[in-house]
Scaffold this motif. Structure first.
Motif, PDB file in Angstrom:
ATOM      1  N   ALA A 172      -1.917   0.362  -9.636  1.00 52.37           N
ATOM      2  CA  ALA A 172      -1.940  -1.024  -9.154  1.00 52.37           C
ATOM      3  C   ALA A 172      -2.247  -1.086  -7.662  1.00 52.37           C
ATOM      4  N   VAL A 173      -1.776  -0.084  -6.922  1.00 55.96           N
ATOM      5  CA  VAL A 173      -1.970  -0.087  -5.474  1.00 55.96           C
ATOM      6  C   VAL A 173      -3.458   0.042  -5.123  1.00 55.96           C
ATOM      7  N   LEU A 174      -4.163   0.907  -5.818  1.00 58.18           N
ATOM      8  CA  LEU A 174      -5.548   1.214  -5.449  1.00 58.18           C
ATOM      9  C   LEU A 174      -6.477   0.001  -5.514  1.00 58.18           C
ATOM     10  N   PRO A 175      -6.556  -0.756  -6.632  1.00 57.21           N
ATOM     11  CA  PRO A 175      -7.466  -1.923  -6.629  1.00 57.21           C
ATOM     12  C   PRO A 175      -7.044  -3.016  -5.660  1.00 57.21           C
ATOM     13  N   ILE A 176      -5.736  -3.193  -5.460  1.00 57.92           N
ATOM     14  CA  ILE A 176      -5.282  -4.211  -4.501  1.00 57.92           C
ATOM     15  C   ILE A 176      -5.671  -3.792  -3.084  1.00 57.92           C
ATOM     16  N   PHE A 177      -5.498  -2.505  -2.781  1.00 59.87           N
ATOM     17  CA  PHE A 177      -5.888  -1.994  -1.451  1.00 59.87           C
ATOM     18  C   PHE A 177      -7.384  -2.208  -1.206  1.00 59.87           C
ATOM     19  N   LEU A 178      -8.203  -1.900  -2.197  1.00 54.15           N
ATOM     20  CA  LEU A 178      -9.653  -2.071  -2.031  1.00 54.15           C
ATOM     21  C   LEU A 178     -10.014  -3.537  -1.836  1.00 54.15           C
ATOM     22  N   SER A 179      -9.302  -4.428  -2.534  1.00 52.00           N
ATOM     23  CA  SER A 179      -9.563  -5.854  -2.379  1.00 52.00           C
ATOM     24  C   SER A 179      -9.160  -6.336  -0.985  1.00 52.00           C
ATOM     25  N   LEU A 180      -8.018  -5.868  -0.503  1.00 50.78           N
ATOM     26  CA  LEU A 180      -7.564  -6.260   0.841  1.00 50.78           C
ATOM     27  C   LEU A 180      -8.484  -5.692   1.915  1.00 50.78           C
ATOM     28  N   GLU A 181      -8.985  -4.478   1.677  1.00 50.99           N
ATOM     29  CA  GLU A 181      -9.832  -3.844   2.680  1.00 50.99           C
ATOM     30  C   GLU A 181     -11.164  -4.566   2.838  1.00 50.99           C
ATOM     31  N   ARG A 182     -11.621  -5.247   1.779  1.00 49.97           N
ATOM     32  CA  ARG A 182     -12.923  -5.922   1.839  1.00 49.97           C
ATOM     33  C   ARG A 182     -12.855  -7.273   2.557  1.00 49.97           C
ATOM     34  N   ILE A 183     -11.657  -7.767   2.831  1.00 51.11           N
ATOM     35  CA  ILE A 183     -11.544  -9.069   3.506  1.00 51.11           C
ATOM     36  C   ILE A 183     -12.048  -8.922   4.944  1.00 51.11           C
ATOM     37  N   PRO A 184     -13.048  -9.685   5.348  1.00 49.98           N
ATOM     38  CA  PRO A 184     -13.563  -9.559   6.721  1.00 49.98           C
ATOM     39  C   PRO A 184     -12.489  -9.890   7.756  1.00 49.98           C
ATOM     40  N   ARG A 185     -12.414  -9.043   8.751  1.00 45.97           N
ATOM     41  CA  ARG A 185     -11.434  -9.258   9.814  1.00 45.97           C
ATOM     42  C   ARG A 185     -11.710 -10.556  10.558  1.00 45.97           C
TER      43      ARG A 185
END
Length: 289
Positions: A172-185
């Motif tokens: 569960a952590v991995l797909p959520i992390f990838l989704s959060l990482e793609r959010i533009p700063r």
């Protein structure tokens, strides 16, 4: 060598790769599924398999008072596991995504280290912690909070729920992390520049944009949990019966492969439905309005 000759050789060079792309899915996915589907229309009587086409396996599933309730109970259990893993995994993924530099990837790799361990060893380790003489019960007895060992998490569906949740959190952590990482700063900085607080930025920017990852995590964990028969077998006991254990018993002790194949086909339909719902739901939430 001419350009025309080089262009003519390129398709030939890709032939093995193209064969691999089509052969492997057919050999290892479609063919087993087709074999299970074919077996589900056969039937077994007194240990002898008959190859006559019949629907009696599916009729038995819908008319017997055992199988449909167990499937429904297993779906509810796996949904609970999915939501618990996302609820516990989201803060971890959010923390990892907020780190800068290589630290986030080092900690992410450490988070995924349990996936390299044996599934059986991890299940036994959790069972030893939750068991009657486990660390939890011994600690509570030593503190004087209980008079006798608790059985709430021993050989029942609660034990299956907790064990599957612990085992599947990295998924569960991995797909959520990838989704959060793609959010533009830049979106987060723009929200802060417009006067939004940290809570408002999270609720109105980060959370909506990370929902596709959360939905993917829900779907991924649900699919893994509903197909797992080993964990319920090890920690579920007699009262922790799941649909996967029924399928396992049909192929193992009962030697009723046609009925086991029919149950597997029904489980595959449930999994395909869950993936389709997850895909549609995640796609709708991925659009920022």
């Amino acid at each position: 060598m001419s350009i025309a000759a080089t262009s003519a050789e390129r398709p030939t060079r890709h032939v093995p790769a193209l064969i691999g792309v089509f052969v492997y899915p057919v050999a290892f996915i479609l063919f087993p599924l087709a074999a299970f589907l074919a077996y589900s229309f056969f039937w077994t009587e007194h240990g002898v398999m008959s190859y006559g086409i019949t629907l009696r396996n599916y009729q038995r599933f819908f008319t017997d008072p055992i199988f449909v309730p167990v499937l429904w109970q297993t779906c509810i259990l796996c949904l609970e596991v999915s939501f618990l893993t996302v609820l516990t995994g989201y803060p971890v993924a959010y923390f990892l995504a907020g780190l800068r530099g290589r630290k986030r990837y080092i900690l992410l790799m450490l988070m995924l280290v349990p996936l390299l361990m044996s599934y059986v060893i991890k299940s036994y380790a959790i069972r030893s912690i939750l068991g009657g003489n486990g660390v939890v019960n011994r600690s509570l007895l030593w503190l004087g909070l209980i008079d006798q060992p608790l059985t709430f998490f021993v050989f029942n569906l609660n034990a299956v729920l907790l064990t599957l949740t612990v085992l599947l959190i990295p998924f569960a952590v991995l797909p959520i992390f990838l989704s959060l990482e793609r959010i533009p700063r830049s979106l987060i900085d723009a929200s802060a520049d417009l006067g939004a607080s940290s809570t408002q930025t999270f609720l109105r920017v980060i959370l909506p944009l990370s929902l596709p990852g959360a939905v993917t995590a829900l779907t991924f964990v649900f699919v893994l949990a509903i197909g797992d028969f080993l964990t319920p077998q090890m920690v579920g006991g007699q009262s922790g019966f799941t649909f996967g254990r029924i399928i396992y018993s049909q192929f193992g002790s009962a030697f009723n492969w046609p009925f086991g194949a029919a149950l597997s086909v029904i489980l595959a339909v449930v999994v395909i439905g869950a993936i389709a719902i997850g895909t549609i739901f995640g796609r709708d939430r991925s659009v920022v309005k």
